[in-house]
Design an enzyme around this catalytic site. Structure first.
Site, PDB file in Angstrom:
ATOM      1  CE1 TYR A 240      -2.970   3.249   1.036  1.00 21.67           C
ATOM      2  CE2 TYR A 240      -1.996   2.951   3.425  1.00 21.67           C
ATOM      3  CZ  TYR A 240      -2.954   3.871   2.267  1.00 21.67           C
ATOM      4  OH  TYR A 240      -3.279   4.866   2.494  1.00 21.67           O
ATOM      5  CE  LYS A 244      -2.328   6.992  -1.090  1.00 20.61           C
ATOM      6  NZ  LYS A 244      -3.721   7.221  -1.968  1.00 20.61           N
TER       7      LYS A 244
HETATM    8  N1  LIG Z   1      -8.318   5.602   6.178  1.00 20.68           N
HETATM    9  C1  LIG Z   1      -7.004   5.981   6.503  1.00 20.68           C
HETATM   10  O1  LIG Z   1      -6.713   5.799   7.862  1.00 20.68           O
HETATM   11  C2  LIG Z   1      -6.111   6.851   5.652  1.00 20.68           C
HETATM   12  C3  LIG Z   1      -4.652   7.117   6.153  1.00 20.68           C
HETATM   13  C4  LIG Z   1      -4.049   7.886   5.369  1.00 20.68           C
HETATM   14  C5  LIG Z   1      -4.545   8.074   4.017  1.00 20.68           C
HETATM   15  N2  LIG Z   1      -5.578   7.704   3.447  1.00 20.68           N
HETATM   16  C6  LIG Z   1      -5.779   8.070   2.112  1.00 20.68           C
HETATM   17  O2  LIG Z   1      -7.042   8.456   2.059  1.00 20.68           O
HETATM   18  C7  LIG Z   1      -7.637   8.201   0.763  1.00 20.68           C
HETATM   19  C8  LIG Z   1      -9.135   7.746   1.158  1.00 20.68           C
HETATM   20  O3  LIG Z   1      -8.980   6.724   1.982  1.00 20.68           O
HETATM   21  P1  LIG Z   1     -10.334   5.807   2.670  1.00 20.68           P
HETATM   22  O4  LIG Z   1      -9.800   5.248   3.910  1.00 20.68           O
HETATM   23  O5  LIG Z   1     -11.480   6.721   2.554  1.00 20.68           O
HETATM   24  O6  LIG Z   1     -10.443   4.634   1.589  1.00 20.68           O
HETATM   25  P2  LIG Z   1     -11.761   3.729   1.520  1.00 20.68           P
HETATM   26  O7  LIG Z   1     -12.598   3.758   2.709  1.00 20.68           O
HETATM   27  O8  LIG Z   1     -10.692   2.394   1.432  1.00 20.68           O
HETATM   28  O9  LIG Z   1     -12.214   3.882   0.061  1.00 20.68           O
HETATM   29  C9  LIG Z   1     -11.350   3.870  -1.113  1.00 20.68           C
HETATM   30  C10 LIG Z   1     -12.402   4.538  -2.349  1.00 20.68           C
HETATM   31  O10 LIG Z   1     -11.362   4.485  -3.235  1.00 20.68           O
HETATM   32  C11 LIG Z   1     -12.229   3.879  -4.275  1.00 20.68           C
HETATM   33  N3  LIG Z   1     -11.569   3.287  -5.531  1.00 20.68           N
HETATM   34  C12 LIG Z   1     -10.720   2.011  -5.350  1.00 20.68           C
HETATM   35  N4  LIG Z   1     -10.388   1.899  -6.455  1.00 20.68           N
HETATM   36  C13 LIG Z   1     -10.841   2.752  -7.476  1.00 20.68           C
HETATM   37  C14 LIG Z   1     -10.592   2.854  -8.799  1.00 20.68           C
HETATM   38  N5  LIG Z   1     -10.130   2.037  -9.387  1.00 20.68           N
HETATM   39  N6  LIG Z   1     -11.444   3.683  -9.497  1.00 20.68           N
HETATM   40  C15 LIG Z   1     -12.186   4.565  -8.685  1.00 20.68           C
HETATM   41  N7  LIG Z   1     -12.324   4.526  -7.413  1.00 20.68           N
HETATM   42  C16 LIG Z   1     -11.629   3.514  -6.596  1.00 20.68           C
HETATM   43  C17 LIG Z   1     -13.155   2.905  -3.758  1.00 20.68           C
HETATM   44  O11 LIG Z   1     -14.415   2.738  -4.467  1.00 20.68           O
HETATM   45  P3  LIG Z   1     -15.226   1.402  -4.299  1.00 20.68           P
HETATM   46  O12 LIG Z   1     -16.439   1.565  -3.328  1.00 20.68           O
HETATM   47  O13 LIG Z   1     -15.635   0.932  -5.643  1.00 20.68           O
HETATM   48  O14 LIG Z   1     -14.282   0.330  -3.877  1.00 20.68           O
HETATM   49  C18 LIG Z   1     -13.562   3.925  -2.554  1.00 20.68           C
HETATM   50  O15 LIG Z   1     -14.624   4.920  -2.632  1.00 20.68           O
HETATM   51  C19 LIG Z   1      -7.066   7.268   0.262  1.00 20.68           C
HETATM   52  O16 LIG Z   1      -6.301   7.818  -0.810  1.00 20.68           O
HETATM   53  C20 LIG Z   1      -6.056   6.563   1.304  1.00 20.68           C
HETATM   54  O17 LIG Z   1      -4.799   6.344   0.694  1.00 20.68           O
HETATM   55  C21 LIG Z   1      -6.570   6.943   4.466  1.00 20.68           C
END
Ligand SMILES: NC(=O)c1ccc[n+]([C@@H]2O[C@H](COP(=O)([O-])OP(=O)(O)OC[C@H]3O[C@@H](n4cnc5c(N)ncnc54)[C@H](OP(=O)(O)O)[C@@H]3O)[C@@H](O)[C@H]2O)c1
Length: 498
Positions: A240, A244
């Site tokens: 991951y 990224k």
């Molecule tokens: N959560 C954390 O603790 C955390 C911490 C640091 C950074 N981040 C970053 O924050 C961002 C959001 O994280 P999150 O926790 O909200 O993630 P999440 O809940 O896992 O959601 C991921 C999203 O990306 C979409 N997605 C995945 N592959 C895709 C594709 N090929 N085309 C279009 N959409 C796609 C998913 O759609 P589907 O519903 O279709 O799967 C979902 O809407 C990410 O970039 C992550 O790296 C998160």
């Protein structure tokens, strides 16, 4: 130098804007969509790129997985009977996928969007540490590239905001700066990364697997192991964060003079203030431990309680994103922000353990069998991976070995039981190894750029109170013990524990 602005100016920035958002069905994406619609009803349009077979199914996903969720309750109450009309007017679902060139959109849609989009927010990602390398590469690396290529075609674009993670820093120790990656940079001295070669390696591996007619299971395992192997080869702890980091590299390399903001949050936790304290979706690093303990399935933990867990509530991340968009509109630079807490208001793991211990003592989980409160087991902590491994070897590996020998002596009488237990053992060890870099993380994220952004935001508590929202993202304002005890842990129990 960033000019000053207040909450009205931030909300005002989104008036009349058309915004393309990816990742809106995810946790952070929903918080962003809700906040924009709540604070700026005069936003022109939110185009939500959703993975779906067609526009009808994209619409359905938005209704059920975005605007239909609890987090939209406040907005629903605000608009009453007009809520559905409001959503229909402002939200436009698009069936697409960032793994494809042109985001999987047809020519006509692409042309229409490229003329009208003001801002792109790329929040889509696969966040699984042990994802298949091909899937993670397609989404987190090629996805970022495709978004950047599309952004460059948008003639009135003010900026592209990309959500990355603070943990692109890998397992480095000390103060970790908000600095961009250069193309090919790695976290291991003397090792160079060629992103093109990684793509070739993935394609070659796929071909090899297909040529050998391996099963889907073998293909999946091969791809997962390849991701971990490549990540570790270049100094990252998992697929991951490695992918990224590569996504960031490509954005920096390809952007030309495109204004780009990269937001790097640490571990995102439940909503602190608005619109629904405690709300969250998706089980993250620290939450698996909370859930494991709540279900009394886990009582041993690999974690050093004196180390800092860098957490930041989801609403603060979204506030930082919105302020950054307002501040960097049409600014042709690349700006990087750590939305983190370890420097300004460090929360040691001990805070989570204390507040969690108290929470479950006062609110003991109930047995599924008879509904009675369960007796909580004592938590045990291991500060290092070797100590954890040694404990697991004596407590579980050794009895398993005895069971294996007994099974041979008794002609397979315990085969099933042995299979089950050794699978469980391997799973626990695998999870411990994957999470160890976070549970034992010794870095501290510098957030000088983010502090400057915070300083630009003029806060007026009285005005914010009467507005019903603010854009605060200062971790110093959080009392972690109170947050975990009264907001986050009850939120995990309420929204994630079923
Ligand atoms: N959560 C954390 O603790 C955390 C911490 C640091 C950074 N981040 C970053 O924050 C961002 C959001 O994280 P999150 O926790 O909200 O993630 P999440 O809940 O896992 O959601 C991921 C999203 O990306 C979409 N997605 C995945 N592959 C895709 C594709 N090929 N085309 C279009 N959409 C796609 C998913 O759609 P589907 O519903 O279709 O799967 C979902 O809407 C990410 O970039 C992550 O790296 C998160």
């Amino acid at each position: 130098m960033i000019g000053e602005l207040d909450a009205d100016a931030v909300a005002g920035y989104f008036r009349g804007k058309s915004i393309l958002i990816t990742g809106s069905t995810g946790f952070l994406g929903k918080v962003l969509v809700e906040k924009i619609l709540r604070v700026q009803p005069d936003v022109k349009k939110l185009f939500l790129l959703i993975r779906a077979a067609g526009v009808e199914s994209a619409k359905h996903r938005v209704e059920t997985e975005v605007t239909g969720r609890e987090i939209f309750q406040v907005l629903k109450e605000k608009h009453g009977d007009r809520f559905d009309d409001f959503i229909q007017e402002k939200v436009c679902p698009l069936a697409g996928d960032i793994v494809y060139k042109n985001l999987g959109l047809d020519h006509a849609k692409l042309t229409e969007l490229s003329k009208g989009i003001d801002i792109i927010v790329n929040g889509a990602a696969t966040t699984n540490f042990y994802e298949r390398y091909d899937v993670a590469f397609d989404t987190n690396v090629m996805g970022a590239k495709h978004i950047c290529e599309f952004a460059k075609r948008c003639n009135k674009l003010k900026m592209l905001l990309h959500v990355s993670t603070a943990y692109v820093a890998g397992e480095q120790e000390g103060i970790l700066p908000e600095k961009p990656f250069l193309l090919g940079e790695t976290l291991r001295e003397g090792v160079h990364l060629d992103i093109e070669s990684e793509l070739n390696l993935i394609q070659e591996t796929r071909r090899e697997v297909e040529a050998n007619c391996y099963s889907e299971r073998v293909e999946k395992r091969t791809m997962k192991e390849l991701g971990l192997k490549r990540a570790r080869e270049f100094g990252w702890p998992n697929t991951y964060v490695f992918t990224k980091a590569m996504g960031e590299m490509l954005l920096g390399h390809l952007r030309g003079d495109l204004p780009i903001v990269i937001i790097r949050p640490s571990i995102i936790t439940s909503i602190l203030n608005e619109p629904l304290p405690g709300w969250m979706e998706g089980i993250r690093t620290i939450d698996s431990f909370i859930i494991g303990y709540a279900k009394q399935a886990l009582s041993i933990f690999l974690v050093d309680l004196d180390l800092i867990m860098d957490v930041v509530p989801g609403d603060m991340v979204v506030n930082a994103m919105m302020v950054a968009m307002a501040v960097h509109s049409e600014d042709q630079a690349q700006s990087i922000y750590h939305v983190t807490s370890s420097l300004r208001n460090p929360a040691p793991y001990a805070v989570l353990v204390d507040s969690g211990g108290r929470y479950f003592l006062h609110n003991p989980p109930c047995s599924k069998k008879n509904g009675e409160p369960v007796r909580l087991s004592r938590m045990r902590f291991f500060r290092t991976l070797p100590r954890f491994r040694a404990y697991m070897a004596v407590k579980f590996r050794l009895p398993l070995e005895i069971l294996r020998l007994l099974n041979i002596a008794l002609f397979g009488a315990f085969s099933r039981r042995y299979g089950e237990l050794s699978r469980k053992y391997r799973y626990v060890m695998h999870v411990a190894e994957l999470y160890a870099p976070y549970a034992l993380f010794k870095g501290c994220f510098d957030d000088t750029n983010t502090e400057r952004l915070r300083a630009a935001l003029k806060a007026n508590k009285e005005q914010n109170k009467s507005r019903g929202y603010d854009f605060g993202f200062d971790p110093k304002s959080v009392d972690w013990d109170n947050y975990f005890y009264s907001v986050h842990i009850p939120g995990v129990v309420k929204y994630l524990c079923d």
